[in-house]
Design an enzyme around this catalytic site. Sequence first.
Site, short mmCIF file in Angstrom:
data_model
loop_
_atom_site.label_atom_id
_atom_site.label_comp_id
_atom_site.label_asym_id
_atom_site.label_seq_id
_atom_site.Cartn_x
_atom_site.Cartn_y
_atom_site.Cartn_z
N ASN A 134 0.80 -1.23 0.00
CA ASN A 134 0.00 0.00 0.00
C ASN A 134 0.84 1.28 0.00
O ASN A 134 0.38 2.30 -0.48
CB ASN A 134 -1.05 0.00 1.12
CG ASN A 134 -0.45 -0.09 2.50
OD1 ASN A 134 0.72 -0.43 2.65
ND2 ASN A 134 -1.23 0.20 3.51
N GLU A 232 4.49 -3.57 12.60
CA GLU A 232 3.47 -2.55 12.34
C GLU A 232 2.34 -3.28 11.63
O GLU A 232 2.44 -3.62 10.46
CB GLU A 232 4.09 -1.44 11.49
CG GLU A 232 3.42 -0.11 11.70
CD GLU A 232 2.25 0.07 10.76
OE1 GLU A 232 1.13 -0.34 11.15
OE2 GLU A 232 2.45 0.59 9.67
N CYS A 266 -3.48 1.30 6.87
CA CYS A 266 -3.79 0.69 8.17
C CYS A 266 -4.27 1.73 9.18
O CYS A 266 -4.75 1.37 10.24
CB CYS A 266 -2.58 -0.07 8.70
SG CYS A 266 -1.09 0.88 8.58
#
Length: 463
Positions: A134, A232, A266
């Site tokens: 992403n 993460e 996210c």
Amino acid sequence: MKNTYKVNNPATGEFISEIEMNTKEEINLALKKGHNAFRKWSQVNAHERSDLLKKWMDNIQAHKAEIAELMTRENGKPIKESLGEVDYASSYIAWYAEEAKRTYGRTIPSHNESKRIVVTKQPVGLVAAITPWNFPAAMMTRKAAPALAAGCTFIVKPAEDTPLTTIRLIELAHEVGIPVDAIQYVIGEGKEIGEIFTNSEFVRKITFTGSTPVGKTLLKNSSDTIKHVTMELGGHAPLIIAEDADLDFAVSQTIASKFRNAGQTCVCANRILVHENVMDEFANKLTTEVTKLKVGNGLEEGVDIGPIINEKGYTKIIAQVNDAISKGAEVLVGNEYNANHQINTYFVYPTVLKNVQLDMKITQEETFGPVAPLISFKELEEAIEIANSTPYGLAAYFFTNNYKTGIFLHERLNFGIVGWNDGAPSAAHVPFGGMKESGLGREGGTEGIEPYLETKYLSIGDL
Ligand code: ADP
């Protein structure tokens, strides 16, 4: 013959490139080279490492347009977002080029006149990174820059959907003189390379950005050799609109948070909790603005929302929307995507859902798409309870001009990143990371170099 995979443009289905996958032997050799290069790289003085990082950043900036176009072609994001990501990725290199010179130790007053106590920092060794599709540039530089700044060597496996940006950025690092074995990439399938990285005695740290299930696997597999880890992972961000919020401003920030990268981040707002007294007004204003967003090929002028990265991502979003509709959610805008769906491309039209309830999939699972679910609440306590009722704890947002409400929400929300009247809080100079199942450790800021350093304590006696 080597195995290969194809990289396609998610906006058109067009073939871009066929990439050779590395064999197990090649990956192990790359790890050995990274390990062997560590001694020399860690001894390059911090000011020289800093200069090399700055040259890397300058080289990336000199190729900004080319990298942005490549990123849009393999990822689908609008070109203006890709240009923004090249700057964002560069900002991590700029920040850690400076932090390289500040990995300070300390001295501790001794309990005994014949002793001196000194604490120093030293790089952990070879760092192996696994990155997502992403943010193909920024998720790599956010790891590579602090690693190289600290004196670690670095190897990355980019996501299968978007390897080209990473490959190009690493070529640009080598061009300016960062040693070829100090920053490397390997190409292949996530699970296989994850196992090679975690099993390798040469790798001293794993840093990962991606889904929570994969993060858990990497954590478990890192335990045999007790590697350092930074994780993460996923998020399920609440965004709370208090009764007194400035609704026009809150709408603009909600759009920034929810619809960037077609909702595939996210930290995207995933549950929009709106006070019942302002629900209708907020919903109307949001719908008006969402209707203006232009969907299309990110290379075309004026496009705001590109395609979903692949069929898996698309199917998950559609399933969440259909589940919500079947349980009583009202569609204020969007949901034309089924009719507009074309072979090999996966566009989701920006959608706003009202009357969203807590038993719907969209309030439980990360969405990763341009769908804004609106949930009504009466009391702030109720909003906090809903916000915290998830295993995730990455980002949370709230909108209020009442300082007491703001402090109250900030203290009660269990999230690593909190935006108060701010839908875009991320930056290179701040600590980014999650609580609970959203991760371990922080990236960015002064915190972001710490995980690449060991603390060594020296006691000098007999003075
Ligand atoms: P997403 O579902 O958003 O693609 P993933 O966590 O699956 O998120 O992917 C993020 C990165 O993790 C990608 O580079 C992918 O190749 C890699 N990956 C996927 N599965 C594994 C695994 N079992 N071990 C290590 N890395 C993996």
